[in-house]
Design an enzyme around this catalytic site. Structure first.
Site, short mmCIF file in Angstrom:
data_model
loop_
_atom_site.label_atom_id
_atom_site.label_comp_id
_atom_site.label_asym_id
_atom_site.label_seq_id
_atom_site.Cartn_x
_atom_site.Cartn_y
_atom_site.Cartn_z
N SER A 95 -18.45 23.69 46.57
CA SER A 95 -19.52 24.54 47.11
C SER A 95 -20.89 23.90 46.93
CB SER A 95 -19.50 25.88 46.36
OG SER A 95 -20.72 26.56 46.55
N GLN A 127 -19.20 21.43 50.89
CA GLN A 127 -19.70 22.53 51.72
C GLN A 127 -21.20 22.68 51.50
OE1 GLN A 127 -20.47 25.82 49.93
NE2 GLN A 127 -21.56 26.41 51.78
N HIS A 183 -15.81 35.14 54.97
CA HIS A 183 -16.40 34.86 53.66
C HIS A 183 -15.73 35.72 52.57
CE1 HIS A 183 -20.18 32.56 52.51
NE2 HIS A 183 -19.83 33.06 51.33
C1 FNR Z 1 -17.29 32.41 47.85
N1 FNR Z 1 -17.34 31.91 49.14
C2 FNR Z 1 -18.21 30.89 49.45
N2 FNR Z 1 -18.21 30.33 50.67
C3 FNR Z 1 -19.01 29.28 50.95
O1 FNR Z 1 -18.98 28.76 52.08
N3 FNR Z 1 -19.82 28.76 49.99
C4 FNR Z 1 -19.90 29.28 48.74
O2 FNR Z 1 -20.64 28.80 47.87
C5 FNR Z 1 -19.10 30.42 48.45
N4 FNR Z 1 -19.14 31.01 47.23
C6 FNR Z 1 -18.22 31.95 46.89
C7 FNR Z 1 -18.17 32.42 45.58
C8 FNR Z 1 -17.18 33.30 45.21
C9 FNR Z 1 -17.11 33.77 43.79
C10 FNR Z 1 -16.22 33.74 46.15
C11 FNR Z 1 -15.11 34.68 45.76
C12 FNR Z 1 -16.29 33.31 47.45
C13 FNR Z 1 -16.34 32.33 50.15
C14 FNR Z 1 -15.08 31.47 50.04
O3 FNR Z 1 -15.33 30.16 50.41
C15 FNR Z 1 -13.96 32.00 50.94
O4 FNR Z 1 -14.43 32.15 52.25
C16 FNR Z 1 -13.39 33.33 50.45
O5 FNR Z 1 -13.35 33.39 49.04
C17 FNR Z 1 -11.99 33.51 51.00
O6 FNR Z 1 -11.48 34.75 50.68
P1 FNR Z 1 -10.46 35.02 49.45
O7 FNR Z 1 -9.40 33.96 49.50
O8 FNR Z 1 -11.29 34.96 48.22
O9 FNR Z 1 -9.97 36.38 49.77
#
Ligand code: FNR
Length: 399
Positions: free
Chosen positions: A126, A146, A296
């Site tokens: 991330s 990302q 997300h």
């Molecule tokens: C995220 N997600 C996320 N997406 C992204 O593009 N950059 C980021 O920094 C973050 N940070 C983030 C933190 C936390 C704690 C979570 C739970 C999620 C979204 C992540 O990449 C993804 O899209 C989702 O978590 C997918 O859904 P599930 O598998 O958690 O249900």
């Protein structure tokens, strides 16, 4: 036996603690992490936005489909190994980018990256991570990066140059964040970014001593105060301070910025957060290599469609562009349904972070192994030898 699913990385399984041995599915990770983490940090990971409608639908959507197995096919040579962007991975899933992971588990960005490298699945670092991207790239030279784009072109260019110099070959641009989500649950739980030193936070931390000593104090003692290291070309703010809340405003970014990035970035370019076929088509036209269909994890627009429900429409317009998906994947059966509906690959988020929190690298390896084993077992039931043999095995339930 393990080798079958591990192509091409046949490695020894990790030594598991008793706690990890008791984790039998990804769903078991959430209650274990809830016990380990302070309430505000667990809420940050588990929560959605407003009414949690999208978070709920992400899971519910999988129940709209059921399996139609084929029998008496010799599946003894089946494999979960899957090729993505020319690279062979041991499974058709990877780890989604998660900011602030280091708040949940000790150096969690590294734990996730190393586990993914050992188990041979993709890991997306991330842009809101807490370990310098250069260090993560050393631990996992095949990690993806990302970016949360800064709004100003000079800053975007400097970030991309840093990502390229660090050796990343896949750049994921998250597009569903023009503004921050309305996370009421975080206000209630006392979570802020950066974390503010309040009595509520002190009590929350003090009542979770395993996290306090195993993650927070261990990080501070060995590495000092963590910072958002990778949000721009230079280090961002500290995770723990009295400073103003981190700004999330990116509402001026547009497809023109993405075209500009496409001209500048030599590696694979992937857009994350696509839910409309028209946007997937735009991404393809400007030369993106892939899209991640995602809401997300239900953390941005409440009521945004469950990715599984829009996946077939997006797969229809993608042509040569690679379609991936995340949000709500918890079981091998979910992975298979998404693949059958048009995804070439999927990602999961929260369960892997819970695993990093309670079990560091061995915990994440355990989670990867459990999910991969479920895919492997279900391939046998479905009469599928690999990801290319899923046709007709998944159908929408007629109600
Ligand atoms: C995220 N997600 C996320 N997406 C992204 O593009 N950059 C980021 O920094 C973050 N940070 C983030 C933190 C936390 C704690 C979570 C739970 C999620 C979204 C992540 O990449 C993804 O899209 C989702 O978590 C997918 O859904 P599930 O598998 O958690 O249900």
């Amino acid at each position: 036996m393990r080798d079958v699913t591990r192509d091409p990385a046949a490695v020894e399984p990790p030594v598991l603690s008793r706690q990890l041995r008791d984790i039998l599915s990804l769903e078991d990770l959430e209650p274990a992490a809830q016990r380990y983490l302070p309430h505000c940090i667990f809420s940050f990971i588990s929560g959605g936005v407003e009414t949690n409608a999208s978070r709920h639908e992400n899971r519910a959507a999988f129940a709209d489909y059921d399996f139609h197995p084929r029998v008496l096919i010799d599946v003894s040579s089946r494999t979960t190994a899957t090729t993505l962007f020319g690279e062979r991975y041991s499974a058709p899933f990877g780890i989604a980018p998660m900011g602030g992971s280091g708040l949940a588990g000790y150096r969690a960005d590294l734990a996730l990256a190393s586990a993914a490298a050992t188990e041979n699945v993709p890991f997306i670092l991330s842009g809101a991570s807490l370990v310098r991207m250069e260090e993560v790239a050393k631990a996992n030279p095949r990690a993806w990066f990302q970016a949360y784009l800064p709004v100003e072109r000079g800053a975007i260019g400097a970030l991309i140059d840093r990502v390229a110099s660090a050796g990343f070959q896949h750049l994921v641009v998250t597009a569903d964040v023009p503004v921050g989500g309305n996370r009421e649950n975080l206000v209630r739980a006392g979570y802020t970014s950066p974390l503010r030193p309040t009595l509520k936070l002190a009590l929350d931390a003090g009542t979770h001593p395993r996290w306090l000593f195993g993650t927070a104090l261990r990080t501070l003692r060995r590495h000092g105060m963590p910072y958002y290291e990778n949000s721009a070309a230079e280090r961002g703010m500290a995770v723990f301070s009295n400073a103003a809340t981190r700004a999330h405003l990116r509402d001026s970014l547009s497809w023109t910025d993405l075209e500009w990035i496409r001209d500048r970035w030599q590696g694979k370019l992937i857009v994350k957060g696509i839910l409309a076929a028209a946007d997937a088509d735009k991404a393809r036209r400007i030369g993106c290599d892939g899209v991640i269909v995602s809401n997300h994890g239900g953390r941005q627009l409440d009521g945004a469609a469950a990715p599984l429900r829009v996946l077939p429409r997006i797969a229809d317009v993608a042509h040569e562009m690679t379609v991936m998906m995340d949000s709500g994947i918890r079981r091998g059966s979910d992975v298979i349904k998404a693949l059958a509906l048009g995804a070439a690959f999927v990602f999961a988020g929260r369960p892997f972070l819970y695993a990093a929190a309670i079990g560091c690298e061995p915990g994440v390896r355990r989670a990867i192994d459990l999910l991969r084993s479920e895919v492997h077992r279900n391939f046998a039931f479905l009469g599928s030898r690999d990801v290319s043999e899923l046709e007709g095995r998944v159908m929408r339930i007629a109600r």
